[in-house]
Design an enzyme around this catalytic site. Structure first.
Site, PDB file in Angstrom:
ATOM      1  N   CYS A 282       0.804  -1.230   0.000  1.00  0.00           N
ATOM      2  CA  CYS A 282       0.000   0.000   0.000  1.00  0.00           C
ATOM      3  C   CYS A 282       0.835   1.277   0.000  1.00  0.00           C
ATOM      4  O   CYS A 282       0.793   2.054  -0.947  1.00  0.00           O
ATOM      5  CB  CYS A 282      -0.945  -0.005   1.206  1.00  0.00           C
ATOM      6  N   ILE A 283       1.594   1.507   1.061  1.00  0.00           N
ATOM      7  CA  ILE A 283       2.204   2.823   1.233  1.00  0.00           C
ATOM      8  C   ILE A 283       3.213   3.162   0.136  1.00  0.00           C
ATOM      9  O   ILE A 283       3.267   4.309  -0.314  1.00  0.00           O
ATOM     10  CB  ILE A 283       2.844   2.937   2.630  1.00  0.00           C
TER      11      ILE A 283
END
Length: 450
Positions: A282-283
């Site tokens: 995600c990040i």
């Protein structure tokens, strides 16, 4: 009441009744770090679950009661299988069986850092081939605002069925935090967005049965934006502390001490911590999804793009610090043996997706050194799209001999259960990117923070 509205409500009511009575079969496409916990949450809520995965080895392992992740109790999978509440299959022709199909497939970046929706598109096509009236389809994969409406919907409607009338479509972003003992899938509020009332109602009813709370939003694009916002918030703040680390290092100030002191303020400050780079699905990825979509509207996303650049450069900074530390011992980096401690992207899980440790190993070897690794949760390095040359390497035992035989130990992931005192006693040099040695009360001239 218009005929289409009356038909939509009638079809939706049938599915709503199945959901309320736990008679709806839930199909989950992608049985990885998001899909498998979601499947087990659905089983615990009383639903039968049919899981889909294109990896035949994983399907076979799950059907034997194996293949659960380190942070997911294996007995939960075994109990679901014994009760007949869960089965896995690789046969996408069975996608017409579930009443609700939840899509949890990867959404990586291309080599040019642009969204790669090939898995979403392929899954949407497979669902569309078997789509029948009354089914609910929910995309959970992280993506840019507009994907559900612009990518999913046209494919589902290509056969003549209409979303909101014959079938239903929503977006509900995954919020998994693998390895977090305080927040299992069912304990995390679920955001739900759809572009028609019937789809929104049905998705809310489904997730309302699975999770502690649902948070309805007005559109699928809004829900997609929620997911990006959550992770961009983290990305920007991590980039900030990474940059502060560089500044404070130059001033001779320990950034970890600064953060610990600042965190004592009971308001107006939230601690984030520097590291060797960002990992996970995600990040490191989400900011680029939004920046890419923003260009379509001719709107710059400067903070978002800058954060991505800062975080992407951190492995280079770490290797520079490592090289400088080795040089001070009187040895060149070229020809050195470096033991990377921790290969997963975060502590206490086995997930190596986008792990900065992989990039660190490649950068180390680009300087002529040999990169070995130890990770108690990653015995063999799996194949990855970005680092295929590392596939098949094996974790080294963490012994006095292994530590003494390395010119430096680079701590990249701070797993619990690792004997850091052993590392301090036997390693010639320790380069610590996680402040784990100090947290364990270990210090000395051979320990360097990076």
């Amino acid at each position: 009441m218009a005929p289409d509205t009356e038909r939509a409500e009638g079809v939706a009511d049938v599915l709503a009744d199945k959901l309320a009575g736990r008679r709806a079969l839930i199909g989950i496409v992608g049985l990885g770090y998001v899909g498998l916990p979601l499947a087990l949450a659905a089983v615990r809520a009383g639903f039968p679950v049919l899981g889909f995965d294109t990896n035949p080895e994983r399907v076979a392992a799950l059907n034997r009661g194996e293949g659960a992740f380190h942070h997911i109790p294996g007995e939960a999978l075994g109990a679901a299988l014994r009760a007949g509440a869960f089965a896995a299959t690789g046969d996408l022709a069975r996608l017409d069986e579930p009443d609700a199909v939840l899509i949890c497939v990867p959404t990586p970046l291309t080599r040019h850092r642009e969204p790669d929706l090939s898995y979403v598109e392929a899954t949407a096509g497979a669902v569309a081939e078997r789509l029948r009236p009354g089914q609910l389809v929910v995309l959970e994969s992280t993506t840019y605002p507009g994907t559900t409406a612009e990518v999913m919907r046209p494919r589902l409607e290509a056969g003549g069925l209409r979303v909101g009338r014959d079938v239903f479509l929503a977006y509900s972003p995954e919020r998994e935090d693998p390895g977090n003992p305080d927040f299992a899938t069912s304990q995390i509020p679920k955001v739900v967005g759809a572009d028609d009332p019937a789809s929104r109602r049905l998705a809310g009813a489904l997730y309302g049965a699975l999770t502690v709370e649902t948070v309805p939003v007005s559109t699928a694009a809004t829900a997609e934006a929620v997911k990006l916002t959550e992770n961009i918030f983290r990305s920007v703040n991590i980039a900030l502390v990474n940059e502060l680390k560089l500044v404070y290092d130059a001033m001779g100030i320990d950034v970890w001490e600064v953060i610990a002191a600042a965190a004592t303020k009971p308001f107006g400050f939230m601690p984030f911590y520097p590291g060797p780079g960002l990992g996970g699905h995600c990040i490191p990825i989400d900011p680029f999804y939004l920046a890419w979509k923003a260009r379509e509207f001719d709107v710059p996303a400067r903070f978002v793009e800058l954060a991505g650049e800062v975080n992407t450069r951190m492995p280079h900074h770490v290797v520079e610090r490592l090289a400088a530390a080795i040089d001070r011992t009187g040895r060149p980096v070229s020809g050195a043996r470096i033991l990377v401690l921790g290969l997963a992207y975060k502590r206490n899980i086995e997930d190596t997706r986008e792990s900065p440790s992989l990039r660190l190993m490649r950068l180390i070897e680009a300087r002529g050194a040999t990169a070995l690794y130890h990770d108690p949760l990653v015995p063999v390095l799996p194949a990855t799209r970005e680092h295929p040359e590392l596939a098949g390497r094996r974790s080294q035992p963490l012994t006095a001999e292994t530590l003494a035989g390395a010119d430096a130990v680079l701590i990249a992931t701070d797993h619990d259960g690792v004997d850091y005192a052993l590392v301090a006693r036997h390693a010639r040099l320790v380069v610590d990117t996680r402040n784990v040695m100090a947290r364990n009360g270990l210090a000395g001239p051979t320990i360097v923070k990076a």
